[in-house]
Design an enzyme around this catalytic site. Structure first.
Site, mmCIF file in Angstrom:
data_model
loop_
_atom_site.group_PDB
_atom_site.id
_atom_site.type_symbol
_atom_site.label_atom_id
_atom_site.label_comp_id
_atom_site.label_asym_id
_atom_site.label_seq_id
_atom_site.Cartn_x
_atom_site.Cartn_y
_atom_site.Cartn_z
ATOM 1 N N ALA A 10 -21.696 39.190 -52.886
ATOM 2 C CA ALA A 10 -22.248 38.217 -53.839
ATOM 3 C C ALA A 10 -21.175 37.609 -54.733
ATOM 4 O O ALA A 10 -21.445 37.181 -55.842
ATOM 5 C CB ALA A 10 -23.316 38.893 -54.699
ATOM 6 N N ARG A 16 -22.379 24.958 -53.020
ATOM 7 C CA ARG A 16 -23.391 24.029 -52.530
ATOM 8 C C ARG A 16 -24.670 24.033 -53.362
ATOM 9 O O ARG A 16 -25.510 23.160 -53.232
ATOM 10 C CB ARG A 16 -23.708 24.343 -51.053
ATOM 11 C CG ARG A 16 -22.593 23.897 -50.101
ATOM 12 C CD ARG A 16 -22.743 24.514 -48.717
ATOM 13 N NE ARG A 16 -22.313 25.907 -48.672
ATOM 14 C CZ ARG A 16 -22.388 26.684 -47.590
ATOM 15 N NH1 ARG A 16 -22.897 26.210 -46.483
ATOM 16 N NH2 ARG A 16 -21.965 27.941 -47.636
HETATM 17 C C1 UD1 Z 1 -21.547 33.803 -43.402
HETATM 18 C C2 UD1 Z 1 -20.948 34.273 -42.057
HETATM 19 C C3 UD1 Z 1 -21.647 33.548 -40.917
HETATM 20 C C4 UD1 Z 1 -23.124 33.811 -40.978
HETATM 21 C C5 UD1 Z 1 -23.694 33.460 -42.373
HETATM 22 C C6 UD1 Z 1 -25.108 33.977 -42.478
HETATM 23 C C7 UD1 Z 1 -18.597 34.871 -42.427
HETATM 24 C C8 UD1 Z 1 -17.186 34.418 -42.304
HETATM 25 N N1 UD1 Z 1 -19.538 33.985 -42.036
HETATM 26 O O1 UD1 Z 1 -21.277 32.414 -43.516
HETATM 27 O O2 UD1 Z 1 -21.143 33.997 -39.662
HETATM 28 O O3 UD1 Z 1 -23.787 33.053 -39.984
HETATM 29 O O4 UD1 Z 1 -22.939 34.092 -43.423
HETATM 30 O O5 UD1 Z 1 -25.745 33.568 -43.675
HETATM 31 O O6 UD1 Z 1 -18.848 35.980 -42.826
HETATM 32 N N2 UD1 Z 1 -18.892 36.157 -50.407
HETATM 33 C C9 UD1 Z 1 -18.129 37.037 -51.139
HETATM 34 N N3 UD1 Z 1 -16.779 36.850 -51.197
HETATM 35 C C10 UD1 Z 1 -16.160 35.835 -50.559
HETATM 36 C C11 UD1 Z 1 -16.948 34.940 -49.795
HETATM 37 C C12 UD1 Z 1 -18.310 35.127 -49.732
HETATM 38 O O7 UD1 Z 1 -18.644 37.964 -51.742
HETATM 39 O O8 UD1 Z 1 -14.937 35.760 -50.659
HETATM 40 C C13 UD1 Z 1 -20.353 36.340 -50.354
HETATM 41 C C14 UD1 Z 1 -21.124 35.142 -50.869
HETATM 42 O O9 UD1 Z 1 -21.428 35.283 -52.231
HETATM 43 C C15 UD1 Z 1 -22.388 35.166 -50.015
HETATM 44 C C16 UD1 Z 1 -21.956 35.878 -48.745
HETATM 45 O O10 UD1 Z 1 -20.726 36.510 -49.021
HETATM 46 O O11 UD1 Z 1 -23.410 35.924 -50.637
HETATM 47 C C17 UD1 Z 1 -21.769 34.922 -47.586
HETATM 48 O O12 UD1 Z 1 -20.826 33.939 -47.933
HETATM 49 P P1 UD1 Z 1 -21.049 32.415 -47.560
HETATM 50 O O13 UD1 Z 1 -19.889 31.644 -48.078
HETATM 51 O O14 UD1 Z 1 -22.394 31.969 -47.939
HETATM 52 O O15 UD1 Z 1 -20.908 32.546 -45.961
HETATM 53 P P2 UD1 Z 1 -21.453 31.558 -44.880
HETATM 54 O O16 UD1 Z 1 -20.540 30.387 -44.797
HETATM 55 O O17 UD1 Z 1 -22.878 31.282 -45.111
HETATM 56 CA CA CA Z 2 -24.376 31.801 -46.733
#
Ligand code: UD1
Ligand code: CA
Length: 453
Positions: A10, A16
Site C-alpha cells: 500500500a 491515477r
Molecule cells: C500490479 C501488478 C500486475 C497486476 C496488478 C493487479 C506488478 C509489477 N504488477 O500492477 O501484474 O496485474 O497489480 O492489480 O506487481 N505498491 C507499493 N510499492 C511500490 C509500488 C506499488 O507498495 O513501490 C503497492 C501499491 O500501493 C498498490 C500495489 O502495490 O497497492 C500495486 O501497485 P500498482 O502500482 O497499483 O500496480 P499495478 O500497476 O496495478
Molecule cells: Ca493496481
C-alpha cells in the site's frame, strides 16, 4: 492457518486517483479499501500481518492497526515493497501471502484456496491468483506452460503483442513458500519499461532455478484493482450487490435491492423490511421486524425491534429508537433517544434529546438545542404529549404525562401532569370580520372607478 505471514502492499502513490488521500484509504461501502483487504485476511489467522506504506502516511498506519507497518521510501516497485516487508518480518517458516491493497473485493475463501494450491503436492514455490477481466488492459499477463504450470508474469508494458493477447491476468495476489521468499525477491532487478522492481518477476526467477509455479483462477469481479475513481465506482457497485445478497440471505426483505445502499458495517435483524431508496451510512444497527420506508437516510443510529421509520426520515448519529417507535416523514433525529412506543410521525427536529416511552411528538415540533454557542439537552418524560408546532427551548424538561399545547414556545421546565401553554392569548372581536370585509370591498370598488376615468 498456521505459520502464515501476510504482506499487503500500500505504498504506491496512487497517482491515477488524483487525490491527496492515499489510494487504499478511499472507501468502499464506507470502509477504507485497506480494511476490506485486512478483513478478508483475518480469518486465515496469520501469525504476522504487515502493511507496506509510504513515508509520511500516518493516516494509513492508523487504518492498518493492529497490523504492523513497514515504510518503503521511495516506492521503487512491488518487488521492492515485498523486499522491505520481508526484511521487517525476518524468517518465515510457512507461506508468505502477498496482496495488493487496491484489490479490495478479495474474499477469504479465494485466499484460502490459493494457499491450498501452493501447498498441494508436489508443492509449488509460487502460486499466483489469476483472473480473466473483461478488459485485460494494464494487468500483468500469465504465461502458462503446456503442462499447466506457470512460466512467467509479463507486465503489459513489457509484453509482446502475442503476450498481450493472453486473457489470463495477474490479480496481484501471490503466495510464496516462506523459505524461498527472501532469496527469490532479492534476485529481482529493474530492467523494464518503468525501471521498477516488479514482484511479478519472482515467477521467472523461480522457474530459472527449477522451482515449480502454479496459478488458479478467481472471478474477475473479486480481483479487480482500483486505480481510478471510475474503477472505485465499479468496486462499490460490486460490494453493494454483495451486501444486498448477504442481508437478504440473512432474512431481510428488500423490495427493490438495487436502490438500497448499505455500509460494510450495517447490521439488520430478521424480518425487517426495507422499501426502495434507503441509504445506510456507517454505524447503523437495525433490530428485527422493523419497517424502513422509502427515501430514508440512516447514519449512526440504533433502531429497536418493531419500529417503523420513514418514508423520508433522516436518522443521524446518536439516534436510538426503542421497540415499536414510529418515526414518520420529514422527521430528523440527532443524538436523540426515544423510548419504546414513542411517536414522532411528521415534520419534526429532535436533537440532543432524551425522550421516554409512549411519548407523542406532534407535527412541526422543534427542539431548539443550539443557542448559537452551545448545544443543550431536552428531556421529555414518559407519556408526555407535545402539541403541533411546539418549540422546546433547551435546556428544558417536560415531565411525565404533561401536555404541551400546540404552538407553544416552552422555555421553562414543565412539571409532570401539567398542561403548558406558551403562546399569545386568543382574542375574538364579534362582528369585526364582517366590518373589515365591508370596508375592503368598498375600497376595491373605489379604486376600480378611479382607473376608468
Ligand atoms: C500490479 C501488478 C500486475 C497486476 C496488478 C493487479 C506488478 C509489477 N504488477 O500492477 O501484474 O496485474 O497489480 O492489480 O506487481 N505498491 C507499493 N510499492 C511500490 C509500488 C506499488 O507498495 O513501490 C503497492 C501499491 O500501493 C498498490 C500495489 O502495490 O497497492 C500495486 O501497485 P500498482 O502500482 O497499483 O500496480 P499495478 O500497476 O496495478
Ligand atoms: Ca493496481
Amino acid at each position: 492457518m498456521s505459520s502464515l505471514a501476510v504482506i499487503v502492499l500500500a505504498a504506491g502513490d496512487g497517482t491515477r486517483m488524483k487525490s491527496t488521500r492515499p489510494k487504499v484509504l478511499h472507501e468502499i461501502a464506507h470502509r477504507p479499501m485497506l480494511r476490506h483487504v485486512l478483513d478478508a485476511v483475518a480469518p486465515l489467522r496469520p501469525g504476522r500481518t504487515l502493511v507496506v506504506i509510504g513515508k509520511d502516511m500516518p493516516a494509513l498506519a492508523a487504518a492498518a492497526a493492529p497490523a504492523e507497518t513497514a515504510v518503503q521510501s521511495p516506492p521503487l516497485g512491488t518487488g521492492h515493497a515485498v523486499k522491505v516487508a520481508l526484511a521487517a518480518l525476518g524468517d518465515v517458516a510457512g507461506d508468505v501471502l502477498v496482496l495488493v491493497g487496491d484489490a479490495a473485493l478479495i474474499t477469504t475463501a479465494t485466499l484460502a484456496s490459493l494457499i491450498a494450491e501452493r501447498r498441494r503436492a508436489p508443492e509449488a514455490t509460487v502460486a499466483v491468483l489469476g483472473m480473466r477481466p473483461a478488459e485485460p488492459g494494464a494487468y500483468g499477463r500469465l504465461v502458462v506452460a503446456a503442462d499447466g504450470s506457470l512460466e512467467a508474469i509479463v507486465e503489459a508494458r513489457d509484453a509482446t503483442p502475442e503476450q498481450r493477447a493472453i486473457a489470463l491476468c495477474n490479480s496481484g495476489v501471490i503466495a510464496l513458500e516462506g523459505r524461498h521468499a527472501s532469496d527469490l525477491v532479492g534476485a529481482i532487478e529493474n530492467q523494464n519499461a518503468r525501471h521498477e522492481y516488479y514482484l511479478t518477476d519472482v515467477v521467472a526467477i523461480a522457474r530459472k532455478r527449477g522451482l515449480l509455479c502454479r496459478t488458479i483462477e478467481a472471478p474477475a469481479e473479486e480481483t479487480v484493482g482500483v486505480n481510478s475513481r471510475a474503477e472505485l465506482a465499479v468496486a462499490e457497485a460490486t460490494m453493494q450487490q454483495r451486501l444486498r445478497a448477504r442481508h437478504m440471505a440473512a432474512g431481510v426483505t428488500l423490495i427493490d435491492p438495487t436502490t438500497v445502499y448499505f455500509s460494510a458495517d450495517t447490521v439488520i435483524g430478521r424480518d425487517t423490511m426495507i422499501e426502495p431508496s434507503v441509504i445506510f451510512g456507517p454505524g447503523a444497527r437495525v433490530g428485527e421486524g422493523v419497517e424502513i420506508r422509502a427515501m430514508s437516510h440512516i447514519v449512526g443510529a440504533i433502531i429497536g425491534d418493531g419500529a417503523i421509520v420513514g418514508p423520508f426520515a433522516r436518522l443521524r448519529p446518536g439516534t436510538e429508537l426503542g421497540a415499536n417507535v414510529h418515526v414518520g416523514n420529514f422527521v430528523e433525529l440527532k443524538a436523540a433517544r426515544l423510548g419504546a412506543g414513542s411517536k414522532a410521525n411528521h415534520l419534526a427536529y429532535i436533537g440532543d434529546a432524551v425522550v421516554g416511552c409512549q411519548v407523542n411528538i406532534g407535527a412541526g415540533t422543534i427542539t431548539c438545542n443550539y443557542d448559537g454557542f452551545l448545544k443543550h439537552e431536552t428531556r421529555i418524560e414518559d407519556g408526555a404529549s407535545i402539541g403541533s408546532n411546539a418549540a422546546l427551548v433547551a435546556p428544558v424538561t417536560i415531565g411525565a404525562n404533561a401536555i404541551v399545547g400546540a404552538g407553544s414556545v416552552i422555555t421553562r421546565d414543565v412539571p409532570a401532569d401539567a398542561l403548558a401553554l406558551g403562546r399569545g392569548e386568543q382574542v375574538e372581536k364579534p362582528g369585526a370580520a364582517h366590518d373589515l370585509r365591508k370596508r375592503g370591498t368598498a375600497a376595491k370598488r373605489a379604486k376600480a372607478e378611479r382607473s376608468k376615468v
